[in-house]
Scaffold this motif. Structure first.
Motif, mmCIF file in Angstrom:
data_model
loop_
_atom_site.group_PDB
_atom_site.id
_atom_site.type_symbol
_atom_site.label_atom_id
_atom_site.label_comp_id
_atom_site.label_asym_id
_atom_site.label_seq_id
_atom_site.Cartn_x
_atom_site.Cartn_y
_atom_site.Cartn_z
ATOM 1 N N GLU A 160 0.859 -1.186 0.000
ATOM 2 C CA GLU A 160 0.000 0.000 0.000
ATOM 3 C C GLU A 160 0.888 1.226 0.000
ATOM 4 O O GLU A 160 1.427 1.610 1.033
ATOM 5 N N VAL A 162 2.487 4.885 0.178
ATOM 6 C CA VAL A 162 2.149 6.073 0.952
ATOM 7 C C VAL A 162 1.949 7.262 -0.006
ATOM 8 O O VAL A 162 1.138 8.144 0.251
ATOM 9 N N THR A 173 -3.816 4.722 -5.689
ATOM 10 C CA THR A 173 -3.632 5.934 -4.888
ATOM 11 C C THR A 173 -2.642 5.663 -3.766
ATOM 12 O O THR A 173 -2.398 4.516 -3.404
ATOM 13 N N GLY A 174 -2.102 6.739 -3.192
ATOM 14 C CA GLY A 174 -1.248 6.634 -2.023
ATOM 15 C C GLY A 174 -2.070 6.968 -0.785
ATOM 16 O O GLY A 174 -3.039 7.720 -0.869
ATOM 17 N N THR A 175 -1.669 6.412 0.363
ATOM 18 C CA THR A 175 -2.459 6.655 1.575
ATOM 19 C C THR A 175 -2.335 8.106 2.050
ATOM 20 O O THR A 175 -3.249 8.632 2.668
ATOM 21 N N ALA A 176 -1.206 8.754 1.763
ATOM 22 C CA ALA A 176 -1.036 10.130 2.235
ATOM 23 C C ALA A 176 -0.959 11.146 1.100
ATOM 24 O O ALA A 176 -1.173 12.348 1.328
ATOM 25 N N THR A 178 -1.410 11.572 -3.389
ATOM 26 C CA THR A 178 -1.637 11.028 -4.735
ATOM 27 C C THR A 178 -1.606 12.175 -5.732
ATOM 28 O O THR A 178 -2.308 13.171 -5.555
#
Ligand SMILES: [Mn+2]
Length: 396
Positions: A160, A162, A173-176, A178
């Motif tokens: 996943e 970041v 997408t990135g978790t923090a 995009t």
């Protein structure tokens, strides 16, 4: 539209005072502790709102820098078999990470084979690590560049990221963070904008941060843009030209020349020569069997070379490597969807697969199955070539 008279507005003012008075009274009657808590809460709300607004109004480069600052170490992951655009993006993200004391390890799956990609890596002296599985990723926080979904290594689907910086369509997408801009010709362009937003210094002349745009990074980013846009002739937006202008003061022409004109190995030149001399032409199409080869990257390069032929609008080059026939097709003919044509040409050969985009396609066919050693009767090379021509002409 009517204008309010002075007496009317006075009446409004009086009404306002009348409405406010009971509120003021009730505030006065409140316990001082409750009142101070209320005020504190209100201040907190305003500050929080202001912070959120400021965060989202920060340019993306500054936001990415903030995200990277949260970690001691990140893995910057390129797509499998990375090209100059992916490699220069990774270099740029690495430089942004270094500016906030975050260690970045640049990693990729697959191989770096094409002489252009090898020259890029060697001349710019980039430190790149290859990975076969997710356990080899240098750090837990992963930044994806030039693609938006991890692929090409064991356990890729469990990663996943970041942050994601890309110009390809997709839902990754990135978790923090995009930033996917499909209108851009190269992901390097986005990274150049980040450097500008952060205020990187070029040639030690300007800039407000510790981030210096080295000659290697500037040259790499310029070449990343050039190679993804066929030297600014294909798929460009204005952003690519702006990015090149920004990079100009920092580039090193000698490095650029060495990357752009690498020496070509003997086998690649030989395959190109075979394609040029041995090709079979029918109408606007060219097909060539280049025989046994030692470097499969030579095939797409030979196909590119044949596309320069006057009057030829679509080509397919194929050759044999390690028991497999590798096909590579190019088309600038609106009637020929190369990926579809190749797929149709091999669709009834067991263990074969082919496909791709309208202008570019590829595929593999097992030699055993083509020879009929497998479950089918097999087909001869001339038959196979006839099929390719038929598929190009839309007759299959
Ligand atoms: Mn790219």
């Amino acid at each position: 539209m009517s204008y309010r008279s002075t007496s009317d507005s006075r009446a409004f003012a009086e009404a306002d005072v009348l409405a406010v008075e009971p509120v003021v009274d009730s505030i006065r009657s409140l316990d001082p502790l409750v009142l101070s808590l209320l005020v504190l809460g209100l201040v907190g709300l305003v500050l929080g709102g202001w912070w959120i607004v400021r965060w989202f109004r920060r340019p993306p480069g500054v936001r990415l820098q903030r995200v990277l600052r949260e970690y001691d170490e990140v893995a910057v992951l390129m797509h499998p078999n990375p090209d100059p655009d992916a490699m220069s993006c990774a270099m740029g993200i690495g430089a942004i990470a270094a500016s906030v004391d975050t260690d970045a390890t640049l990693q990729f799956a697959g191989e770096i084979r094409h002489q252009e990609n090898r020259a890029f890596r060697t001349v710019l002296d980039i430190d790149l690590e290859s990975v076969d599985s997710n356990s080899e990723l240098a750090a837990d926080p992963v930044v994806l560049v030039d693609h938006n979904t991890p692929r090409g290594f064991t356990g890729a689907q469990t990663v996943e990221p970041v942050a994601v910086v890309d110009h390809h369509p997709g839902n990754g997408t990135g978790t923090a963070f995009t930033d996917v801009r499909t209108a851009y010709g190269a992901a390097s362009t986005i990274v150049v904008e980040y450097l500008d937003e952060i205020g990187a210094s070029r040639d030690g002349t300007d800039g407000a941060t510790d981030l210096e745009l080295s000659a290697e990074l500037a040259t790499g980013l310029l070449y990343g843009i050039q190679s993804d846009t066929n030297h600014l002739t294909n798929g460009c937006s204005k952003a690519e030209f702006d990015a090149c202008a920004y990079l100009f003061p920092a580039i090193d022409e000698d490095l650029l020349d060495r990357i752009a004109n690498p020496q070509v190995s003997d086998d690649v030149l030989r395959v190109k020569a075979t394609a040029i001399t041995e090709k079979r032409i029918e109408g606007p199409f060219a097909v060539c069997d280049v025989g046994e080869i030692t470097n499969i990257d030579a095939i797409p390069q030979a196909a590119d070379e044949l596309m320069h032929l006057e009057g030829v609008t679509a080509v397919v080059v194929y050759g044999e490597y390690d028991g497999t026939i590798h096909l590579s097709g190019r088309s600038r003919d609106d009637r020929v969807h190369m990926g579809e044509a190749l797929r149709h040409a091999v669709d009834d050969i067991p263990m074969a697969n082919a496909g791709g985009h309208a202008r570019m396609g590829g595929g593999q066919v097992s030699v055993d199955h083509m020879n009929g050693i497998g479950p089918s009767d097999g087909i001869s090379r001339p038959e196979f070539e006839d099929r390719l021509f038929a598929a190009l002409a839309g007759e299959r």
